[in-house]
Design an enzyme around this catalytic site. Structure first.
Site, PDB file in Angstrom:
ATOM      1  N   GLU A  93      31.828 -77.105  88.342  1.00  0.00           N
ATOM      2  CA  GLU A  93      32.375 -78.456  88.265  1.00  0.00           C
ATOM      3  C   GLU A  93      33.508 -78.541  87.240  1.00  0.00           C
ATOM      4  O   GLU A  93      33.525 -77.802  86.247  1.00  0.00           O
ATOM      5  CB  GLU A  93      31.271 -79.455  87.919  1.00  0.00           C
ATOM      6  CG  GLU A  93      30.278 -79.592  89.070  1.00  0.00           C
ATOM      7  CD  GLU A  93      29.300 -80.747  88.911  1.00  0.00           C
ATOM      8  OE1 GLU A  93      29.140 -81.518  89.871  1.00  0.00           O
ATOM      9  OE2 GLU A  93      28.683 -80.871  87.835  1.00  0.00           O
ATOM     10  N   CYS A 106      38.542 -81.011  81.842  1.00  0.00           N
ATOM     11  CA  CYS A 106      37.403 -80.285  81.278  1.00  0.00           C
ATOM     12  C   CYS A 106      37.050 -79.177  82.259  1.00  0.00           C
ATOM     13  O   CYS A 106      36.661 -79.446  83.400  1.00  0.00           O
ATOM     14  CB  CYS A 106      36.236 -81.255  81.106  1.00  0.00           C
ATOM     15  SG  CYS A 106      34.723 -80.472  80.542  1.00  0.00           S
ATOM     16  N   CYS A 113      24.849 -71.057  82.822  1.00  0.00           N
ATOM     17  CA  CYS A 113      24.937 -70.771  81.385  1.00  0.00           C
ATOM     18  C   CYS A 113      23.635 -70.147  80.908  1.00  0.00           C
ATOM     19  O   CYS A 113      22.567 -70.505  81.385  1.00  0.00           O
ATOM     20  CB  CYS A 113      25.205 -72.075  80.630  1.00  0.00           C
ATOM     21  SG  CYS A 113      25.494 -71.835  78.866  1.00  0.00           S
ATOM     22  N   CYS A 120      21.032 -79.942  77.816  1.00  0.00           N
ATOM     23  CA  CYS A 120      22.202 -79.745  78.683  1.00  0.00           C
ATOM     24  C   CYS A 120      21.805 -79.339  80.098  1.00  0.00           C
ATOM     25  O   CYS A 120      21.008 -78.416  80.293  1.00  0.00           O
ATOM     26  CB  CYS A 120      23.110 -78.688  78.061  1.00  0.00           C
ATOM     27  SG  CYS A 120      24.601 -78.396  79.019  1.00  0.00           S
ATOM     28  N   CYS A 333      29.466 -85.234  79.166  1.00  0.00           N
ATOM     29  CA  CYS A 333      29.076 -84.001  78.478  1.00  0.00           C
ATOM     30  C   CYS A 333      27.641 -83.636  78.820  1.00  0.00           C
ATOM     31  O   CYS A 333      26.744 -84.466  78.730  1.00  0.00           O
ATOM     32  CB  CYS A 333      29.111 -84.184  76.968  1.00  0.00           C
ATOM     33  SG  CYS A 333      30.704 -84.511  76.324  1.00  0.00           S
TER      34      CYS A 333
HETATM   35  N1  SAH Z   1      28.955 -74.156  75.751  1.00  0.00           N
HETATM   36  C1  SAH Z   1      29.906 -74.902  75.030  1.00  0.00           C
HETATM   37  C2  SAH Z   1      30.723 -75.862  75.864  1.00  0.00           C
HETATM   38  C3  SAH Z   1      29.998 -76.721  76.890  1.00  0.00           C
HETATM   39  S1  SAH Z   1      29.233 -78.197  76.466  1.00  0.00           S
HETATM   40  C4  SAH Z   1      29.258 -75.609  73.868  1.00  0.00           C
HETATM   41  O1  SAH Z   1      28.036 -75.540  73.752  1.00  0.00           O
HETATM   42  O2  SAH Z   1      29.947 -76.178  73.045  1.00  0.00           O
HETATM   43  C5  SAH Z   1      30.351 -79.354  75.826  1.00  0.00           C
HETATM   44  C6  SAH Z   1      29.668 -80.257  74.798  1.00  0.00           C
HETATM   45  O3  SAH Z   1      28.714 -81.155  75.383  1.00  0.00           O
HETATM   46  C7  SAH Z   1      28.901 -79.462  73.763  1.00  0.00           C
HETATM   47  O4  SAH Z   1      29.109 -79.988  72.491  1.00  0.00           O
HETATM   48  C8  SAH Z   1      27.468 -79.696  74.206  1.00  0.00           C
HETATM   49  O5  SAH Z   1      26.552 -79.420  73.208  1.00  0.00           O
HETATM   50  C9  SAH Z   1      27.525 -81.139  74.627  1.00  0.00           C
HETATM   51  N2  SAH Z   1      26.388 -81.568  75.431  1.00  0.00           N
HETATM   52  C10 SAH Z   1      25.601 -80.829  76.229  1.00  0.00           C
HETATM   53  N3  SAH Z   1      24.657 -81.594  76.805  1.00  0.00           N
HETATM   54  C11 SAH Z   1      24.860 -82.856  76.373  1.00  0.00           C
HETATM   55  C12 SAH Z   1      24.219 -84.097  76.631  1.00  0.00           C
HETATM   56  N4  SAH Z   1      23.184 -84.201  77.467  1.00  0.00           N
HETATM   57  N5  SAH Z   1      24.711 -85.185  76.006  1.00  0.00           N
HETATM   58  C13 SAH Z   1      25.773 -85.113  75.181  1.00  0.00           C
HETATM   59  N6  SAH Z   1      26.425 -83.969  74.921  1.00  0.00           N
HETATM   60  C14 SAH Z   1      25.966 -82.843  75.500  1.00  0.00           C
END
Ligand code: SAH
Length: 342
Positions: A93, A106, A113, A120, A333
């Site tokens: 996505e 994005c 992952c 996440c 996110c």
């Molecule tokens: N793997 C990388 C990039 C992907 S996630 C990382 O961990 O940074 C992008 C951002 O969204 C990261 O800061 C992640 O921790 C956050 N994120 C993941 N799940 C989320 C959720 N349910 N609510 C808010 N932010 C979330």
């Protein structure tokens, strides 16, 4: 023999290949321009090359393509979420967001992952494979083609951990910013990591102009390990020293991401611990009210994030509560997945 993925080649690599085909070096630059400036999808469109040469090119190379499998448009903002099908049938996505200063994209860096962050969605179906440079780039080019809009900023915050696909991500950065090609300044690129410490150090040595964003989410090791398994490998003090080194070497401010989760990391004590951790560091804190993921029970609200932000202000730490875009289409996110069915 498998064809070479031409969109993953730098201009220098393409020149070497073209020379080895017995052609003139400047042809490589012409092809690079067709691919990365005009963004064509077939060799047939490269009208300043002879038909014969174009046929030879399509015998040796392929132009890796992504297909729009689904496009969801948000009713509350102008966010668009794309589900792309890759050439082997995998899905990723990509989210296009509109900001005052332009369109930000994005992008995903892996199919699935391995990192296993509890909050996440991208990690739930597990890990399949790394994306090729052409497949990360393809998300940019295909979205521009589909939307008719120019992408002026990129965040590597989609599915996957960019520093776990380090080589291909670096190649993508080289390609997307190539002056003879797409020419996007790395100043407009943010790379987000859950904290792969050795790779943060390697990245610091390269002194690229990009913004590093670190997903911290919890200020103590016990709590962080519970929600982010990567913390068992690289703990908070190692992560903090690597990011401090990053700031020293690059002179760039680092962003810390903090998903505020009610009952987990949202209280004043957590804010205090966070403030002492970040004291004296040239950084900014991005607070995100944790977004809903249907398999999980984590909850938050803008109110909790705002309150947490006030605690931090009292303690002398700058933070902003991130605007959530595309939540009605699961494009926020942590809501991205590699599946076609949702
Ligand atoms: N793997 C990388 C990039 C992907 S996630 C990382 O961990 O940074 C992008 C951002 O969204 C990261 O800061 C992640 O921790 C956050 N994120 C993941 N799940 C989320 C959720 N349910 N609510 C808010 N932010 C979330």
């Amino acid at each position: 023999m498998e064809k070479i993925d031409i969109l993953s080649l730098s201009l220098a690599e393409l020149e070497t290949k073209i020379l080895s085909m017995g052609e003139k070096k400047f042809r490589a630059k012409q092809i690079f321009e067709w691919l990365h400036v005009k963004k064509v999808r077939s060799f047939d469109e490269m009208s300043n090359l002879s038909v014969q040469f174009r046929e030879r090119l399509s015998g040796e190379f392929c132009i890796n393509q992504l297909f729009v499998a689904r496009r969801l448009e948000s009713d509350i903002d102008n966010t668009v979420k794309y589900l792309y099908r890759l050439s082997d049938g995998c899905f990723v996505e990509t989210v296009l967001m509109e900001y005052k200063h332009g369109m930000s994209l994005c992008v995903s860096t892996q199919v699935g992952c391995k990192m296993g962050c509890r909050f996440c969605a991208s990690t739930i179906a597990g890990f399949e494979r790394n994306l090729e440079p052409s497949e990360i780039l393809g998300q940019v080019y295909e979205t521009e083609r589909d939307s008719g809009k120019k992408v002026s900023g990129i965040v590597l915050m989609g599915i996957g951990e960019p520093l776990d696909n380090y080589k291909n991500v670096l190649k993508f950065l080289e390609l997307v910013s190539a002056p003879e090609g797409n020419n996007l300044s790395l100043r407009h690129v943010t790379l987000s990591t859950c904290g792969i410490v050795p790779k943060i150090r390697e990245l610091a040595d390269l002194r690229l102009g990009l913004t590093l964003s670190v997903s911290l989410h919890c200020p103590d090791d016990k709590g962080r390990s519970e929600i982010m398994p990567v913390n068992n490998v690289y703990n908070i003090s190692e992560l903090m020293s690597a990011t401090r080194e990053y700031i020293e070497k690059t002179g760039r401010r680092v962003t810390y991401e903090y998903a505020v989760i009610d009952g987990v990391n949202s209280d004043r004590k957590s804010a205090q611990k966070l403030a002492s951790l970040l004291h004296g560091i040239n950084c900014h804190v991005n607070l995100i009210p944790v977004n809903a993921v249907k398999e999980r029970n984590y909850k938050s609200s803008r109110g909790s994030a705002l309150r947490f932000s006030e605690y931090l202000t009292e303690m002398g730490i700058n933070s902003t509560v991130r605007r959530t875009l595309g939540s009605d289409i699961n494009a926020a996110c942590g809501q991205l997945r590699r599946e076609a069915s949702e």
